[in-house]
Design an enzyme around this catalytic site. Sequence first.
Site, PDB file in Angstrom:
ATOM      1  N   GLY A 128       0.821  -1.205   0.000  1.00  0.00           N
ATOM      2  CA  GLY A 128       0.000   0.000   0.000  1.00  0.00           C
ATOM      3  C   GLY A 128       0.848   1.245   0.000  1.00  0.00           C
ATOM      4  O   GLY A 128       2.032   1.208  -0.353  1.00  0.00           O
ATOM      5  N   GLY A 129       0.222   2.372   0.380  1.00  0.00           N
ATOM      6  CA  GLY A 129       0.889   3.662   0.305  1.00  0.00           C
ATOM      7  C   GLY A 129       2.129   3.766   1.165  1.00  0.00           C
ATOM      8  O   GLY A 129       3.076   4.474   0.821  1.00  0.00           O
ATOM      9  N   VAL A 147       4.731  -5.316   2.909  1.00  0.00           N
ATOM     10  CA  VAL A 147       4.917  -6.194   4.061  1.00  0.00           C
ATOM     11  C   VAL A 147       5.048  -7.634   3.576  1.00  0.00           C
ATOM     12  O   VAL A 147       4.222  -8.120   2.796  1.00  0.00           O
ATOM     13  CB  VAL A 147       3.746  -6.094   5.059  1.00  0.00           C
ATOM     14  CG1 VAL A 147       4.065  -6.874   6.329  1.00  0.00           C
ATOM     15  CG2 VAL A 147       3.432  -4.647   5.390  1.00  0.00           C
ATOM     16  N   ASP A 155      -1.687   6.207  16.692  1.00  0.00           N
ATOM     17  CA  ASP A 155      -2.470   5.855  15.496  1.00  0.00           C
ATOM     18  C   ASP A 155      -3.334   4.632  15.788  1.00  0.00           C
ATOM     19  O   ASP A 155      -3.439   3.717  14.980  1.00  0.00           O
ATOM     20  CB  ASP A 155      -1.543   5.581  14.311  1.00  0.00           C
ATOM     21  CG  ASP A 155      -2.302   5.597  12.978  1.00  0.00           C
ATOM     22  OD1 ASP A 155      -3.419   6.146  12.930  1.00  0.00           O
ATOM     23  OD2 ASP A 155      -1.779   5.043  11.991  1.00  0.00           O
TER      24      ASP A 155
END
Length: 516
Positions: free
Chosen positions: A86-87, A91, A204
């Site tokens: 992703g951005g 992983v 987060d």
Amino acid sequence: MTICANCGSENPAGASFCGACGKPMESPAPPPAGDLDAMQTVSPYETHGRDRADDTQGRRAKAQIELEEGTVFAGRYTIGTLLGRGGMGTVYRAIDRHGERDVALKLIRADRLEGEGAVQRLINEGVTTQQLSHDNIVKVYNVDEADGIPFVAMEFVEGTTLAEWHRKKMAAREQVPARVAARIVMAMLDGLEAAHANGVIHRDLKPQNVILTSEPDQANASLKILDFGIARAATIEESLSGTALGTEAYMAPEQRTDPDLVDESADLYALSKVFYKLLMDALPEGMWQPPSASRSDVSKYLDDLIYAGISTGRSGRPASVDEYRRWLLAAMNGQRFERDRTDSPVRDGPVSLMHERETRQQAGLPKPALYGLLGCGGLIALFVLVSIIAGLSNPELIEDEGTASGPEYSLLSGTWNSDLSGESMYFVVPPDGDLNQTETVDGVPVTMTGRFEGLFANYTYSSAPLTFTGTLAWDGVDCHLQNQVTMGGQTVTDIYHIDHAPGHVPGADVCPDRFD
């Protein structure tokens, strides 16, 4: 029916976990397009956020990090299967030659880190997070940089994210029982407590960063919190500005205005939003509905906890994980919780309930022009419109905890000064929170009847020819009340400043001595 690959038991189609052994049934599917809440980790370790062609400084974004299976990275990690992309980067499942253990290896794109020294900040934060050892925290083994690529090697955990588990519940039109949601929150509190004790703030916290390792129920929630410390170095979404750190939907207000003020209460703010999401299938934004208004298994005292947890001001939130836990236990036992105000956070920085033009706009608050709707005696008409319905029926105890009493309502007695209109009126609030009072405003009799229950007070306002209902909301600590009323399809919101002039930022050491 679906067969469990681990034990061979039959399970209903679409089951997330095996009913016999508790293991995950399948890899969760990606979120539907437009699901903003699933922007980051969709399945364990998977960063599924949108990518951009250019970063916030206009530089061309770097290509995704790609490593072939069998490649040895950083001289010790043998790359295995791809877990997610992703951005933020990529992983992989990998084998750590130092200990021959499976790890989740997160390779982070350097252009997604915030400012000079971000890589070193990530590494420094990693040194601290490696000290965390708790059953409810994903263990971090190593944080470093190799070949210009920052990386985090962490414990590999089989499971599914809380976000994906909850999404399947919503898709099946199944509510998460309040006691199950509370048990999940209790387990998250245990993990946060261990982190905070070591000086680590997550920054987060969100459903995508919580891995469920088995099906949760009201007695047990086996989970692990992921990505401690990553947000401190990660680039924010382009819709935000400055150096705020975190995901906007769950991010405490001070993370936007001054990240240096971020403390443990920012995690409790995010946790409260996660809690609300589990109960209501939505986030508490704008005119949010207290859970007890539509759920018979939720106590109004749980409303109080969530309301305090997402207070814009840090002083309004629970002061610690321990206080949050004790408040939750009391609420689930159908009891009021008396806050220990001596342990509340210091009143400094941006800690208002709702303050300044920018904050009002973010919260969707109306302009003062709406006061024209209210007419004579309009001051008292500006109260919070939040429906509070009596809550928990025959509550089942989560833990055995002592009784607790309500807030000191008599603290609210005094002159209430409107933030928006500048008008004032004197109120006497007895210790039991009864609000029955009649005053004369501009020669017109004004009557308000109501009573505090927890941190909210339903009331009825009558001043010929107007009669309507509303609610007051208080954080239980500060000398400010958030107020709102809806009339003629329009909503007006205000703050009352008790015994001091309007315009001061709530929480900024302007409260009368009795609030100390």
